[in-house]
Design a protein around this motif. Sequence first.
Motif, PDB file in Angstrom:
ATOM      1  N   ASN A 147       0.800  -1.224   0.000  1.00 20.96           N
ATOM      2  CA  ASN A 147       0.000   0.000   0.000  1.00 20.96           C
ATOM      3  C   ASN A 147       0.833   1.276   0.000  1.00 20.96           C
ATOM      4  O   ASN A 147       0.511   2.249   0.688  1.00 20.96           O
ATOM      5  CB  ASN A 147      -0.970  -0.006   1.193  1.00 20.96           C
ATOM      6  N   VAL A 148       1.930   1.268  -0.754  1.00 24.16           N
ATOM      7  CA  VAL A 148       2.720   2.476  -0.984  1.00 24.16           C
ATOM      8  C   VAL A 148       2.947   2.623  -2.480  1.00 24.16           C
ATOM      9  O   VAL A 148       2.836   1.648  -3.235  1.00 24.16           O
ATOM     10  CB  VAL A 148       4.081   2.442  -0.257  1.00 24.16           C
ATOM     11  N   ARG A 149       3.251   3.834  -2.914  1.00 24.67           N
ATOM     12  CA  ARG A 149       3.564   4.065  -4.324  1.00 24.67           C
ATOM     13  C   ARG A 149       4.992   3.617  -4.630  1.00 24.67           C
ATOM     14  O   ARG A 149       5.253   3.069  -5.686  1.00 24.67           O
ATOM     15  CB  ARG A 149       3.384   5.539  -4.690  1.00 24.67           C
ATOM     16  N   TYR A 150       5.905   3.887  -3.707  1.00 20.27           N
ATOM     17  CA  TYR A 150       7.285   3.452  -3.913  1.00 20.27           C
ATOM     18  C   TYR A 150       8.045   3.488  -2.602  1.00 20.27           C
ATOM     19  O   TYR A 150       7.612   4.102  -1.627  1.00 20.27           O
ATOM     20  CB  TYR A 150       8.002   4.301  -4.967  1.00 20.27           C
ATOM     21  N   VAL A 151       9.177   2.791  -2.582  1.00 23.20           N
ATOM     22  CA  VAL A 151      10.110   2.833  -1.460  1.00 23.20           C
ATOM     23  C   VAL A 151      11.469   3.248  -1.998  1.00 23.20           C
ATOM     24  O   VAL A 151      11.846   2.905  -3.128  1.00 23.20           O
ATOM     25  CB  VAL A 151      10.210   1.473  -0.719  1.00 23.20           C
ATOM     26  N   ASP A 152      12.199   3.994  -1.192  1.00 27.01           N
ATOM     27  CA  ASP A 152      13.521   4.491  -1.588  1.00 27.01           C
ATOM     28  C   ASP A 152      14.538   3.988  -0.584  1.00 27.01           C
ATOM     29  O   ASP A 152      14.567   4.415   0.565  1.00 27.01           O
ATOM     30  CB  ASP A 152      13.505   6.020  -1.632  1.00 27.01           C
ATOM     31  N   ASN A 153      15.363   3.040  -1.022  1.00 21.77           N
ATOM     32  CA  ASN A 153      16.415   2.477  -0.174  1.00 21.77           C
ATOM     33  C   ASN A 153      17.764   3.150  -0.404  1.00 21.77           C
ATOM     34  O   ASN A 153      18.777   2.659   0.070  1.00 21.77           O
ATOM     35  CB  ASN A 153      16.570   0.975  -0.462  1.00 21.77           C
ATOM     36  N   GLY A 154      17.778   4.238  -1.142  1.00 18.26           N
ATOM     37  CA  GLY A 154      19.038   4.878  -1.501  1.00 18.26           C
ATOM     38  C   GLY A 154      19.381   4.513  -2.933  1.00 18.26           C
ATOM     39  O   GLY A 154      18.872   5.102  -3.882  1.00 18.26           O
ATOM     40  N   LYS A 155      20.211   3.509  -3.109  1.00 15.67           N
ATOM     41  CA  LYS A 155      20.567   3.072  -4.459  1.00 15.67           C
ATOM     42  C   LYS A 155      19.425   2.322  -5.134  1.00 15.67           C
ATOM     43  O   LYS A 155      19.229   2.437  -6.349  1.00 15.67           O
ATOM     44  CB  LYS A 155      21.814   2.184  -4.412  1.00 15.67           C
ATOM     45  N   ILE A 156      18.695   1.546  -4.382  1.00 11.52           N
ATOM     46  CA  ILE A 156      17.596   0.748  -4.924  1.00 11.52           C
ATOM     47  C   ILE A 156      16.268   1.435  -4.615  1.00 11.52           C
ATOM     48  O   ILE A 156      15.900   1.599  -3.453  1.00 11.52           O
ATOM     49  CB  ILE A 156      17.584  -0.680  -4.345  1.00 11.52           C
ATOM     50  N   VAL A 157      15.559   1.824  -5.680  1.00 16.33           N
ATOM     51  CA  VAL A 157      14.236   2.433  -5.555  1.00 16.33           C
ATOM     52  C   VAL A 157      13.258   1.473  -6.220  1.00 16.33           C
ATOM     53  O   VAL A 157      13.531   0.968  -7.311  1.00 16.33           O
ATOM     54  CB  VAL A 157      14.190   3.822  -6.243  1.00 16.33           C
ATOM     55  N   MET A 158      12.115   1.223  -5.561  1.00 18.82           N
ATOM     56  CA  MET A 158      11.160   0.242  -6.078  1.00 18.82           C
ATOM     57  C   MET A 158       9.756   0.824  -6.036  1.00 18.82           C
ATOM     58  O   MET A 158       9.364   1.430  -5.037  1.00 18.82           O
ATOM     59  CB  MET A 158      11.214  -1.041  -5.249  1.00 18.82           C
ATOM     60  N   SER A 159       9.011   0.609  -7.118  1.00 18.15           N
ATOM     61  CA  SER A 159       7.652   1.140  -7.159  1.00 18.15           C
ATOM     62  C   SER A 159       6.625   0.015  -7.120  1.00 18.15           C
ATOM     63  O   SER A 159       6.926  -1.139  -7.425  1.00 18.15           O
ATOM     64  CB  SER A 159       7.438   1.986  -8.415  1.00 18.15           C
ATOM     65  N   ALA A 160       5.410   0.404  -6.799  1.00 19.00           N
ATOM     66  CA  ALA A 160       4.268  -0.492  -6.928  1.00 19.00           C
ATOM     67  C   ALA A 160       3.928  -0.587  -8.416  1.00 19.00           C
ATOM     68  O   ALA A 160       4.784  -0.363  -9.271  1.00 19.00           O
ATOM     69  CB  ALA A 160       3.104   0.038  -6.094  1.00 19.00           C
ATOM     70  N   GLY A 161       2.678  -0.903  -8.727  1.00 16.99           N
ATOM     71  CA  GLY A 161       2.331  -1.208 -10.110  1.00 16.99           C
ATOM     72  C   GLY A 161       2.224  -0.032 -11.060  1.00 16.99           C
ATOM     73  O   GLY A 161       1.763   1.046 -10.698  1.00 16.99           O
ATOM     74  N   VAL A 162       2.678  -0.222 -12.253  1.00 12.49           N
ATOM     75  CA  VAL A 162       2.460   0.562 -13.464  1.00 12.49           C
ATOM     76  C   VAL A 162       2.681   2.059 -13.251  1.00 12.49           C
ATOM     77  O   VAL A 162       3.814   2.510 -13.270  1.00 12.49           O
ATOM     78  CB  VAL A 162       1.075   0.255 -14.079  1.00 12.49           C
ATOM     79  N   THR A 163       1.617   2.849 -13.067  1.00 12.67           N
ATOM     80  CA  THR A 163       1.784   4.304 -12.992  1.00 12.67           C
ATOM     81  C   THR A 163       2.587   4.739 -11.772  1.00 12.67           C
ATOM     82  O   THR A 163       3.152   5.836 -11.764  1.00 12.67           O
ATOM     83  CB  THR A 163       0.427   5.031 -12.991  1.00 12.67           C
ATOM     84  N   ALA A 164       2.658   3.894 -10.753  1.00 12.76           N
ATOM     85  CA  ALA A 164       3.506   4.220  -9.607  1.00 12.76           C
ATOM     86  C   ALA A 164       4.964   4.342 -10.034  1.00 12.76           C
ATOM     87  O   ALA A 164       5.757   5.029  -9.381  1.00 12.76           O
ATOM     88  CB  ALA A 164       3.362   3.158  -8.516  1.00 12.76           C
ATOM     89  N   GLY A 165       5.311   3.694 -11.145  1.00 12.49           N
ATOM     90  CA  GLY A 165       6.669   3.819 -11.678  1.00 12.49           C
ATOM     91  C   GLY A 165       6.988   5.232 -12.118  1.00 12.49           C
ATOM     92  O   GLY A 165       8.149   5.666 -12.074  1.00 12.49           O
TER      93      GLY A 165
END
Length: 198
Positions: A147-165
């Motif tokens: 239930n988040v749009r994205y997470v930011d780990n510093g070097k590794i950033v990850m998004s949820a589905g499709v438009t969240a990218g």
Amino acid sequence: MTRKRNVAVLLYEHVDGLDFCGAFDIFATASDWGKDFYTYTVSEKSELLNTISSFTVAPKYNFSDCPKPDILVVPGGIGARTEMNNSELTSWIRCTSENAEIVLSICTGALLLAKADLLSGLKVTTNQRAMDLLAQVAPKDCEIVRNVRYVDNGKIVMSAGVTAGMDASLRVVSKLLGEERAVETASRLEYRWNREIL
């Protein structure tokens, strides 16, 4: 003056079109007409690929002739469920990430990062419909975040589905070129940037 960065957007059979096109256009638009980012596509082989929406795309580069990426974008799509077992592809992601400044996964691109052994100890997310699969393939020390749009780990950033990218891509632009540039980019695309972050 900010140095020009190479942004490689990975393609593979049955990639999601909006996953890669949305991110591609964010970086291309943010680039101040090519000054800040050189954005291009890359795939394992130089051949036409089918997206899940049935349009075909020709990658600009393959793994052997691709310029060294500073930013690696790994989109999702139904094909990620197959390609996560492609050792050539996951090995290339792992090797490329070693020298990349940022690795951004979109949607089920998270599965490819998991199989490339890049997620140990990180907060991770993906499309809500692939959370259970990500939990199966990600390292046990990951924190699965829903239930988040994205997470930011510093070097590794990850998004949820499709438009969240697109939101996560704007986050990367903000990190590298400043929030004002990210806001201007969203405005040019007439996109409402959701800045929700964990």
